[in-house]
Design an enzyme around this catalytic site. Structure first.
Site, PDB file in Angstrom:
ATOM      1  N   ARG A 118     -16.131   8.545  15.957  1.00 20.43           N
ATOM      2  CA  ARG A 118     -15.263  10.195  16.179  1.00 20.43           C
ATOM      3  C   ARG A 118     -14.068  10.223  16.186  1.00 20.43           C
ATOM      4  O   ARG A 118     -12.964  10.942  15.315  1.00 20.43           O
ATOM      5  CB  ARG A 118     -14.954  10.272  17.198  1.00 20.43           C
ATOM      6  CG  ARG A 118     -16.825  10.698  18.639  1.00 20.43           C
ATOM      7  CD  ARG A 118     -16.810  11.528  19.218  1.00 20.43           C
ATOM      8  NE  ARG A 118     -16.173  10.731  20.541  1.00 20.43           N
ATOM      9  CZ  ARG A 118     -17.495   9.997  20.789  1.00 20.43           C
ATOM     10  NH1 ARG A 118     -19.237   9.861  20.972  1.00 20.43           N
ATOM     11  NH2 ARG A 118     -17.786   9.176  21.930  1.00 20.43           N
TER      12      ARG A 118
ATOM     13  N   LYS B  52      -5.790  25.465  25.324  1.00 19.78           N
ATOM     14  CA  LYS B  52      -6.512  25.860  24.800  1.00 19.78           C
ATOM     15  C   LYS B  52      -8.025  26.522  25.685  1.00 19.78           C
ATOM     16  O   LYS B  52      -7.907  25.525  26.804  1.00 19.78           O
ATOM     17  CB  LYS B  52      -7.483  25.772  23.664  1.00 19.78           C
ATOM     18  CG  LYS B  52      -8.812  26.751  23.380  1.00 19.78           C
ATOM     19  CD  LYS B  52      -9.327  25.790  22.476  1.00 19.78           C
ATOM     20  CE  LYS B  52     -11.459  25.804  22.641  1.00 19.78           C
ATOM     21  NZ  LYS B  52     -11.998  25.931  21.587  1.00 19.78           N
TER      22      LYS B  52
ATOM     23  N   LYS C  67      -6.861  33.941  20.506  1.00 17.15           N
ATOM     24  CA  LYS C  67      -8.258  33.578  19.513  1.00 17.15           C
ATOM     25  C   LYS C  67      -9.246  34.131  19.802  1.00 17.15           C
ATOM     26  O   LYS C  67     -10.330  33.901  20.785  1.00 17.15           O
ATOM     27  CB  LYS C  67      -8.232  31.918  20.351  1.00 17.15           C
ATOM     28  CG  LYS C  67      -9.139  31.394  19.306  1.00 17.15           C
ATOM     29  CD  LYS C  67      -9.278  29.924  19.346  1.00 17.15           C
ATOM     30  CE  LYS C  67     -10.393  29.276  18.760  1.00 17.15           C
ATOM     31  NZ  LYS C  67      -9.897  27.665  18.314  1.00 17.15           N
TER      32      LYS C  67
HETATM   33  P1  13P Z   1     -15.147  27.346  15.145  1.00 20.21           P
HETATM   34  O1  13P Z   1     -14.158  28.061  14.099  1.00 20.21           O
HETATM   35  O2  13P Z   1     -16.124  27.131  14.965  1.00 20.21           O
HETATM   36  O3  13P Z   1     -16.031  28.494  15.861  1.00 20.21           O
HETATM   37  O4  13P Z   1     -14.643  26.733  16.655  1.00 20.21           O
HETATM   38  C1  13P Z   1     -13.729  26.997  16.958  1.00 20.21           C
HETATM   39  C2  13P Z   1     -13.080  26.917  18.463  1.00 20.21           C
HETATM   40  O5  13P Z   1     -12.131  26.517  19.114  1.00 20.21           O
HETATM   41  C3  13P Z   1     -14.290  26.831  19.070  1.00 20.21           C
HETATM   42  O6  13P Z   1     -13.728  27.189  20.967  1.00 20.21           O
END
Ligand code: 13P
Length: 335
Positions: free
Chosen positions: A44, A134, A217
């Site tokens: 990873r 996030k 987002k």
């Molecule tokens: P994806 O762009 O693969 O949807 O992932 C973004 C993400 O951080 C989801 O929480």
């Protein structure tokens, strides 16, 4: 300008976007097993370190969202991962929610957890070098969903999270993801995403979050993946811009879309057209996980020691999305 707004603008300015490399160990294990690579901490780290030390980090990737395991790891060159990311000219960030669990009262829906002890964890992540964070709320669409209960409780959690993050001088990414799974129409996605985002901002305001110091987002407005017709990029663009114009307060400095299961090319093409038509003051960029990593992961899985080759594939995808974030991408240059 506040320090938080400065960081948000540096992450997303000049066409830069975010690499979402914050897959939990369970999700990353699925991704690696899919390409027949054993999911060990070393593997990873190797894949992620390969991306984090690529040249596009300086020109395209303004921030990287990490998972708890990665932010505490040390690279093969013996620097801490957040230091590696900073030294490449990007900002380290961290996913701080602890995942989406069954929502009591509406067991087919999810509530994101992780508020207990969050203040203390944020202090630790800040010490480790994180500048932004996030938290993802997740909503599915069907006739009766998302319910008011799910819209309300996830907005409340996103707002409490954001207030705590700003208290610790980091920029919260507020991610309310309306999933594309299902048979719903784009109009349904438009309506439900608008409801979700509006409710989030009502709660953010109640919780006294500084809207100039966050990044939103969201999902783009798409038809469900089982819907009978496919939407054109122009339709995605029109609905997405209309939704964001009507539901996001103008103080928000930047919007970074998730890719949400779109192919790499779809995610780039839609972002490009959104920017070509962007008549708002919002920066519109990307915070992609799968749509930035898929090709690179596939290439890497064939020879995990081919660092240079993997970086070349990743650099190309990052560059294409950075062009799209400025409305300068075309299919021809992507080939
Ligand atoms: P994806 O762009 O693969 O949807 O992932 C973004 C993400 O951080 C989801 O929480």
């Amino acid at each position: 300008m506040s320090e938080l707004k400065k960081i948000a603008l540096q992450i997303l300015g000049n066409g830069k976007g975010i690499l979402a490399a914050d897959e939990s160990t369970a999700t990353m294990t699925k991704r690696l097993e899919n390409v027949n690579v054993p999911s060990t901490p070393e593997n990873r780290l190797l894949f992620r370190e390969t991306l984090f030390s690529s040249s596009s980090m300086a020109d395209c990737i303004g921030g990287v969202i990490l998972y708890d395991e990665t932010i505490k790891q040390t690279s093969s060159k013996k620097n801490k991962i957040p230091e590696l990311i900073s030294s490449m000219g990007s900002y380290p960030g961290i996913k701080v929610d602890t995942g989406a669990k069954v929502l009591a009262g509406s067991p087919e829906e999810k509530i994101t957890e992780g508020l207990d002890g969050l203040r203390e964890r944020l202090k630790e992540y800040s010490k480790l070098g994180a500048k932004f964070t996030k938290w993802r709320g997740v909503y599915s669409i069907s006739k009766n969903y998302p319910s008011q209960l799910s819209i309300q409780s996830n907005a409340h959690a996103l707002a409490r999270y954001s207030a705590l993050v700003q208290e610790c001088n980091m920029v919260p990414i507020v991610e309310p993801e309306v999933l594309m799974d299902g048979e719903h129409s784009a109009q349904d996605c438009y309506q439900k995403t608008s409801d979700v985002i509006k409710r989030c901002f009502e709660e953010l305001i109640i919780h006294k979050v500084d809207l100039k110091g966050i990044i939103l987002k969201p999902n783009m407005i798409l038809a469900g993946n089982k819907y009978k017709d496919k939407l054109s990029s122009q339709e995605v663009t029109n609905l997405t811009l209309k939704c964001l114009k009507n539901s996001v307060p103008s103080e928000v400095p930047g919007i970074a879309f998730l890719s949400g299961g779109q192919t790499e090319i779809e995610a780039t093409e839609n972002l490009n057209l959104i920017n070509k038509n962007n008549d708002t003051n919002f920066i519109m960029s990307y915070s992609y996980g799968r749509a930035l990593q898929q090709s690179a992961l596939k290439f890497w899985s064939k020879n995990i020691n081919d660092i240079e080759g993997t970086q070349k594939v990743f650099n190309h995808r990052a560059k294409m999305n950075t062009l799209a974030a400025q409305g300068k991408w075309s299919r021809e240059i992507d080939n």
